[in-house]
Design a protein around this motif. Structure first.
Motif, PDB file in Angstrom:
ATOM      1  N   SER A 258       4.033   4.209  18.777  1.00  0.00           N
ATOM      2  CA  SER A 258       4.096   4.419  17.478  1.00  0.00           C
ATOM      3  C   SER A 258       2.904   4.247  16.462  1.00  0.00           C
ATOM      4  N   VAL A 259       1.778   3.616  17.003  1.00  0.00           N
ATOM      5  CA  VAL A 259       0.778   3.267  16.386  1.00  0.00           C
ATOM      6  C   VAL A 259      -0.714   3.887  16.942  1.00  0.00           C
ATOM      7  N   LYS A 260      -0.482   4.314  18.033  1.00  0.00           N
ATOM      8  CA  LYS A 260      -1.758   4.876  18.696  1.00  0.00           C
ATOM      9  C   LYS A 260      -2.567   6.029  17.801  1.00  0.00           C
ATOM     10  N   GLY A 261      -3.665   5.847  17.703  1.00  0.00           N
ATOM     11  CA  GLY A 261      -4.453   6.798  16.851  1.00  0.00           C
ATOM     12  C   GLY A 261      -4.545   6.337  15.377  1.00  0.00           C
ATOM     13  N   ARG A 262      -3.765   5.261  14.949  1.00  0.00           N
ATOM     14  CA  ARG A 262      -3.907   4.891  13.601  1.00  0.00           C
ATOM     15  C   ARG A 262      -4.192   3.758  13.522  1.00  0.00           C
ATOM     16  N   PHE A 263      -4.098   2.662  14.260  1.00  0.00           N
ATOM     17  CA  PHE A 263      -4.264   1.234  14.404  1.00  0.00           C
ATOM     18  C   PHE A 263      -5.396   0.944  15.484  1.00  0.00           C
ATOM     19  N   THR A 264      -6.275   0.016  15.034  1.00  0.00           N
ATOM     20  CA  THR A 264      -7.359  -0.174  16.075  1.00  0.00           C
ATOM     21  C   THR A 264      -7.238  -1.941  15.950  1.00  0.00           C
ATOM     22  N   ILE A 265      -7.101  -2.397  16.962  1.00  0.00           N
ATOM     23  CA  ILE A 265      -7.404  -3.947  17.284  1.00  0.00           C
ATOM     24  C   ILE A 265      -8.729  -4.247  17.813  1.00  0.00           C
TER      25      ILE A 265
ATOM     26  N   GLN B 174       2.907 -10.265   5.315  1.00  0.00           N
ATOM     27  CA  GLN B 174       3.709  -9.195   5.102  1.00  0.00           C
ATOM     28  C   GLN B 174       2.894  -7.938   4.879  1.00  0.00           C
ATOM     29  N   VAL B 175       3.329  -6.633   5.186  1.00  0.00           N
ATOM     30  CA  VAL B 175       2.799  -5.523   5.050  1.00  0.00           C
ATOM     31  C   VAL B 175       4.046  -4.486   4.674  1.00  0.00           C
ATOM     32  N   THR B 176       3.575  -4.146   3.256  1.00  0.00           N
ATOM     33  CA  THR B 176       4.675  -3.124   2.588  1.00  0.00           C
ATOM     34  C   THR B 176       4.068  -1.848   2.349  1.00  0.00           C
ATOM     35  N   VAL B 177       4.690  -0.752   2.822  1.00  0.00           N
ATOM     36  CA  VAL B 177       4.274   0.545   2.736  1.00  0.00           C
ATOM     37  C   VAL B 177       5.262   1.257   2.053  1.00  0.00           C
TER      38      VAL B 177
ATOM     39  N   SER C  57      -3.535   5.439   7.837  1.00  0.00           N
ATOM     40  CA  SER C  57      -2.578   6.457   7.687  1.00  0.00           C
ATOM     41  C   SER C  57      -1.100   5.643   8.013  1.00  0.00           C
ATOM     42  N   LEU C  58      -0.986   4.652   7.048  1.00  0.00           N
ATOM     43  CA  LEU C  58       0.106   3.948   7.207  1.00  0.00           C
ATOM     44  C   LEU C  58       1.667   4.613   6.918  1.00  0.00           C
ATOM     45  N   LYS C  59       2.585   4.210   7.223  1.00  0.00           N
ATOM     46  CA  LYS C  59       3.954   4.873   7.093  1.00  0.00           C
ATOM     47  C   LYS C  59       4.815   3.925   6.587  1.00  0.00           C
ATOM     48  N   PRO C  60       6.080   4.282   5.824  1.00  0.00           N
ATOM     49  CA  PRO C  60       6.841   3.250   5.241  1.00  0.00           C
ATOM     50  C   PRO C  60       7.485   2.517   6.554  1.00  0.00           C
ATOM     51  N   GLU C  61       7.736   3.148   7.593  1.00  0.00           N
ATOM     52  CA  GLU C  61       8.310   2.403   8.831  1.00  0.00           C
ATOM     53  C   GLU C  61       7.069   1.320   9.375  1.00  0.00           C
ATOM     54  N   ASP C  62       5.937   1.488   8.952  1.00  0.00           N
ATOM     55  CA  ASP C  62       5.226   0.447   9.310  1.00  0.00           C
ATOM     56  C   ASP C  62       5.506  -0.860   8.413  1.00  0.00           C
ATOM     57  N   THR C  63       6.326  -0.838   7.635  1.00  0.00           N
ATOM     58  CA  THR C  63       6.761  -1.929   6.832  1.00  0.00           C
ATOM     59  C   THR C  63       7.249  -3.121   7.701  1.00  0.00           C
ATOM     60  N   ALA C  64       6.520  -4.272   7.774  1.00  0.00           N
ATOM     61  CA  ALA C  64       7.132  -5.264   8.345  1.00  0.00           C
ATOM     62  C   ALA C  64       6.403  -6.786   8.374  1.00  0.00           C
TER      63      ALA C  64
ATOM     64  N   VAL D  42       0.920  -1.252   0.257  1.00  0.00           N
ATOM     65  CA  VAL D  42      -0.202  -0.083   0.117  1.00  0.00           C
ATOM     66  C   VAL D  42       0.905   1.223   0.159  1.00  0.00           C
ATOM     67  N   GLN D  43       0.485   2.345  -0.438  1.00  0.00           N
ATOM     68  CA  GLN D  43       1.154   3.360  -0.664  1.00  0.00           C
ATOM     69  C   GLN D  43       0.827   4.312   0.919  1.00  0.00           C
ATOM     70  N   ALA D  44       2.096   5.068   1.211  1.00  0.00           N
ATOM     71  CA  ALA D  44       1.877   5.623   2.420  1.00  0.00           C
ATOM     72  C   ALA D  44       0.536   6.528   2.561  1.00  0.00           C
ATOM     73  N   GLY D  45      -0.120   6.523   3.735  1.00  0.00           N
ATOM     74  CA  GLY D  45      -1.243   7.320   3.940  1.00  0.00           C
ATOM     75  C   GLY D  45      -2.555   6.318   3.695  1.00  0.00           C
ATOM     76  N   GLY D  46      -2.115   5.350   3.182  1.00  0.00           N
ATOM     77  CA  GLY D  46      -3.426   4.170   2.971  1.00  0.00           C
ATOM     78  C   GLY D  46      -3.791   3.307   4.088  1.00  0.00           C
ATOM     79  N   SER D  47      -4.480   2.278   3.772  1.00  0.00           N
ATOM     80  CA  SER D  47      -4.866   1.524   5.202  1.00  0.00           C
ATOM     81  C   SER D  47      -4.979   0.014   4.557  1.00  0.00           C
TER      82      SER D  47
END
Length: 121
Positions: A62-69, A117-120, A84-91, A12-17
């Motif tokens: 690092s994920v508060k406000g962006r991720f929900t479990i 795998q998640v790639t941003v 609001s995914l960021k490149p640093e979320d890649t993992a 996904v591109q940065a900013g995506g979900s």
């Protein structure tokens, strides 16, 4: 036997979900704590989000406000909504199950999925 199977990863591109899911079986899912962890190359596995049997949640700063479990006890499914995914979320993202705590500590979770795998970019 315990099985945890993740799905929903991708690019996904940065900013995506993205929305990750984890299908659980082989244990009393409703009474377990569940967590999402991630690991990128050269780094240690780190906790992302955790939820206990009553729905209390915790998140890495690092994920508060962006991720929900979320945890669906009727469907034995764990989800992670990532916005609001960021490149640093890649993992590689892993689903984990534990009986005692929802703290984001790797050693607290004896059961793990194979990862997705998640790639941003």
């Amino acid at each position: 036997h315990v099985q945890l199977v993740e799905s929903g990863g991708g690019s996904v591109q940065a900013g995506g979900s993205l929305r990750l899911s984890c299908a659980a079986s082989g244990f009393t899912y409703s009474s377990y704590c569940m967590g999402w962890f991630r690991q990128s190359p050269g780094k240690e596995r780190e906790g992302v989000a955790g939820i206990d049997s009553e729905g209390s949640t915790t998140y890495a700063d690092s994920v508060k406000g962006r991720f929900t479990i979320s945890k669906d006890n009727a469907e034995n499914t764990l989800c992670l909504q990532m916005n609001s995914l960021k490149p640093e979320d890649t993992a590689i993202y892993y689903c984990a199950a534990g009986a005692w705590t929802y703290e984001l500590t790797v050693s607290a979770y004896p059961y793990w999925g194979q990862g997705t795998q998640v790639t941003v970019s």
